[in-house]
Design a protein around this motif. Structure first.
Motif, PDB file in Angstrom:
ATOM      1  N   UNK A  35       0.872  -0.995   0.122  1.00  0.00           N
ATOM      2  CA  UNK A  35      -0.122   0.099  -0.150  1.00  0.00           C
ATOM      3  C   UNK A  35       0.792   1.232   0.009  1.00  0.00           C
ATOM      4  N   UNK A  36       1.959   1.295   0.754  1.00  0.00           N
ATOM      5  CA  UNK A  36       2.817   2.466   0.923  1.00  0.00           C
ATOM      6  C   UNK A  36       3.434   2.615  -0.520  1.00  0.00           C
ATOM      7  N   UNK A  37       4.030   1.610  -1.158  1.00  0.00           N
ATOM      8  CA  UNK A  37       4.631   1.703  -2.290  1.00  0.00           C
ATOM      9  C   UNK A  37       3.690   2.450  -3.513  1.00  0.00           C
ATOM     10  N   UNK A  38       2.260   1.914  -3.494  1.00  0.00           N
ATOM     11  CA  UNK A  38       1.373   2.005  -4.518  1.00  0.00           C
ATOM     12  C   UNK A  38       1.118   3.551  -4.312  1.00  0.00           C
ATOM     13  N   UNK A  39       0.838   4.072  -3.248  1.00  0.00           N
ATOM     14  CA  UNK A  39       0.564   5.399  -2.749  1.00  0.00           C
ATOM     15  C   UNK A  39       1.700   6.291  -3.139  1.00  0.00           C
ATOM     16  N   UNK A  40       2.670   6.002  -2.968  1.00  0.00           N
ATOM     17  CA  UNK A  40       3.838   6.871  -3.181  1.00  0.00           C
ATOM     18  C   UNK A  40       3.978   7.162  -4.463  1.00  0.00           C
ATOM     19  N   UNK A  41       4.225   6.020  -5.318  1.00  0.00           N
ATOM     20  CA  UNK A  41       4.547   5.986  -6.625  1.00  0.00           C
ATOM     21  C   UNK A  41       3.442   6.473  -7.615  1.00  0.00           C
ATOM     22  N   UNK A  42       2.224   6.096  -7.063  1.00  0.00           N
ATOM     23  CA  UNK A  42       0.890   6.860  -7.943  1.00  0.00           C
ATOM     24  C   UNK A  42       1.010   8.306  -8.114  1.00  0.00           C
ATOM     25  N   UNK A  43       1.292   8.979  -6.845  1.00  0.00           N
ATOM     26  CA  UNK A  43       1.658  10.602  -6.611  1.00  0.00           C
ATOM     27  C   UNK A  43       2.607  11.116  -7.581  1.00  0.00           C
ATOM     28  N   UNK A  44       3.819  10.006  -7.655  1.00  0.00           N
ATOM     29  CA  UNK A  44       4.783  10.530  -8.552  1.00  0.00           C
ATOM     30  C   UNK A  44       4.358  10.547 -10.017  1.00  0.00           C
ATOM     31  N   UNK A  45       3.746   9.427 -10.388  1.00  0.00           N
ATOM     32  CA  UNK A  45       3.205   9.094 -11.666  1.00  0.00           C
ATOM     33  C   UNK A  45       2.306  10.321 -12.124  1.00  0.00           C
ATOM     34  N   UNK A  46       1.334  10.632 -11.319  1.00  0.00           N
ATOM     35  CA  UNK A  46       0.199  11.813 -11.575  1.00  0.00           C
ATOM     36  C   UNK A  46       1.102  13.302 -11.733  1.00  0.00           C
ATOM     37  N   UNK A  47       2.019  13.348 -11.064  1.00  0.00           N
ATOM     38  CA  UNK A  47       2.710  14.588 -11.429  1.00  0.00           C
ATOM     39  C   UNK A  47       3.461  14.515 -12.491  1.00  0.00           C
ATOM     40  N   UNK A  48       3.989  13.333 -12.725  1.00  0.00           N
ATOM     41  CA  UNK A  48       4.967  13.415 -13.982  1.00  0.00           C
ATOM     42  C   UNK A  48       4.231  13.162 -15.240  1.00  0.00           C
ATOM     43  N   UNK A  49       3.058  12.804 -14.964  1.00  0.00           N
ATOM     44  CA  UNK A  49       2.160  12.510 -16.082  1.00  0.00           C
ATOM     45  C   UNK A  49       0.661  12.818 -15.923  1.00  0.00           C
ATOM     46  N   UNK A  50       0.491  14.039 -16.193  1.00  0.00           N
ATOM     47  CA  UNK A  50      -0.985  14.676 -15.977  1.00  0.00           C
ATOM     48  C   UNK A  50      -1.880  14.125 -17.004  1.00  0.00           C
ATOM     49  N   UNK A  51      -2.995  13.741 -16.426  1.00  0.00           N
ATOM     50  CA  UNK A  51      -4.077  13.054 -17.507  1.00  0.00           C
ATOM     51  C   UNK A  51      -5.498  13.918 -16.950  1.00  0.00           C
TER      52      UNK A  51
END
Length: 359
Positions: free
Chosen positions: A147-163
């Motif tokens: 859960x911690x890994x998913x939450x952290x890297x989902x935020x990074x992905x959303x910042x790097x790849x705005x959709x």
């Protein structure tokens, strides 16, 4: 997949191949969630003759949820020495949590259950003769680490790849980026941790039972694999609530508490990206099940099928799930059936939220 239902990003039962990138929410929150089945050299009748003993064995050797999820005497594991706990920032400080939760199961749709294994294919790769045996099936994932890994890297992905808002959970990380490489390493650690948890569950219960398994089958979902597609291209295949079904690959597809699951062999079907369902799939949302189902009706349903349930809730009710036989009929071209597993003694988290087939 035929068990698919709504989820964030990919649906539960969604499979997606992409080029040199990973989608954290295409993997999901419970990274590496898996099924593990042990087949014991005990005939079916011992399940009923020793029902009280088996019930006590499960109670003594399993832990669920977040409140009472640690064993007094923990088993060590090589995974605690993995360098990712030091090398990846989001995992620093998570090692102690991993130590506390090793060998335990989450809440939600996770379970440990004794039941009847019915081997029907005489040419099975398990080298188990056709017949009925006592089996142990577990379903759980990577606990707090995933859960911690998913939450952290989902935020990074959303910042790097705005959709657009409706697609934001499909944000990806390039595997050429540092964040993408970190996520890939952390995802694999979380998956290996989930496997270690199942290994300890089965070793504890095998020891208490006084029997070594004749065979074991294990497979996972909520993961991304580097695979070669049928046209020769390499891709990152995401299976969110979907079972790998490459040619000859073994797995377990569970039903519900009152319906059998199936031991399967993948057929390597190219049009499904070598995948199959990971369960029966929900036909009612958790909220809908809690609102519409009655506890008395669920108890009668379980009693009629000879199921003893410890824990669980209304959203675990068999009525909340699709017909597993229909789901299996829809994927005859994806898997061959080697046998079945029918639950009889089931333990789940007592928190009252869960079901077979979550994210």
């Amino acid at each position: 997949m035929p068990d698919a239902h709504q989820g964030y990003g990919l649906p539960i039962g969604g499979v997606l191949a992409v080029d040199n990138a990973v989608i954290p929410y295409g993997v999901g929150m419970d990274i590496g969630c898996r099924m593990a089945l042990s087949v014991f050299p005990l005939p079916e009748h011992e399940l009923y003759q020793r029902a009280k003993e088996l019930r006590n064995i499960i109670l003594a050797n399993t832990r669920f949820g977040s409140k009472f999820s640690a064993f007094d005497k923990k088993m060590d594991d090589a995974i605690f020495e993995r360098p990712e706990f030091k090398d990846i920032a989001v995992l620093r400080g998570k090692r102690q949590t991993a130590v506390e939760q090793i060998g335990t199961s989450g809440s939600g749709n996770h379970f440990v259950e004794f039941g009847v294994v019915d081997i029907t294919d005489p040419d099975n790769e398990l080298d188990v003769p056709v017949g009925k045996y006592v089996g142990l099936l577990s379903h759980s994932g990577s606990r707090g680490i995933g859960a911690a890994v998913a939450q952290h890297y989902t935020k990074l992905a959303m910042n790097a790849c705005p959709l657009p808002p409706e697609a934001r959970h499909l944000a990806w990380l390039s595997l050429d980026s540092q964040a993408g490489q970190e996520y890939w390493a952390a995802m694999n650690l979380a998956g290996d941790y989930a496997s270690a948890c199942h290994d300890q569950i089965h070793r504890r219960i095998s020891r208490a039972l006084g029997e070594k398994p004749l065979a074991k089958v294990e497979n996972h979902h909520n993961f991304a694999w580097r695979e070669t597609l049928s046209d020769g291209r390499e891709a990152i295949v995401h299976r969110k609530g979907a079972t790998p079904a490459g040619k000859g690959v073994l797995g377990v597809i569970p039903g519900s508490m009152t319906a059998p699951g199936f031991i399967v062999r993948g057929r390597g079907e190219r049009d499904s990206l070598q995948s199959a369902s990971h369960g029966a799939g929900r036909r009612m949302s958790r909220g809908q099940a809690m609102k519409t189902l009655k506890e008395g009706d669920v108890r009668r349903e379980l009693k009629d099928h000879g199921i003893e349930l410890m824990g669980g809730g209304l959203d675990e009710a068999p009525m909340a799930y699709k017909d597993i036989h229909q789901v299996m009929a829809h994927q005859r071209d994806l898997v061959d059936v080697l046998g079945s597993f029918t639950p009889k003694i089931v333990r789940m988290d007592a928190g009252g939220k869960g079901g077979k087939g979550g994210e």
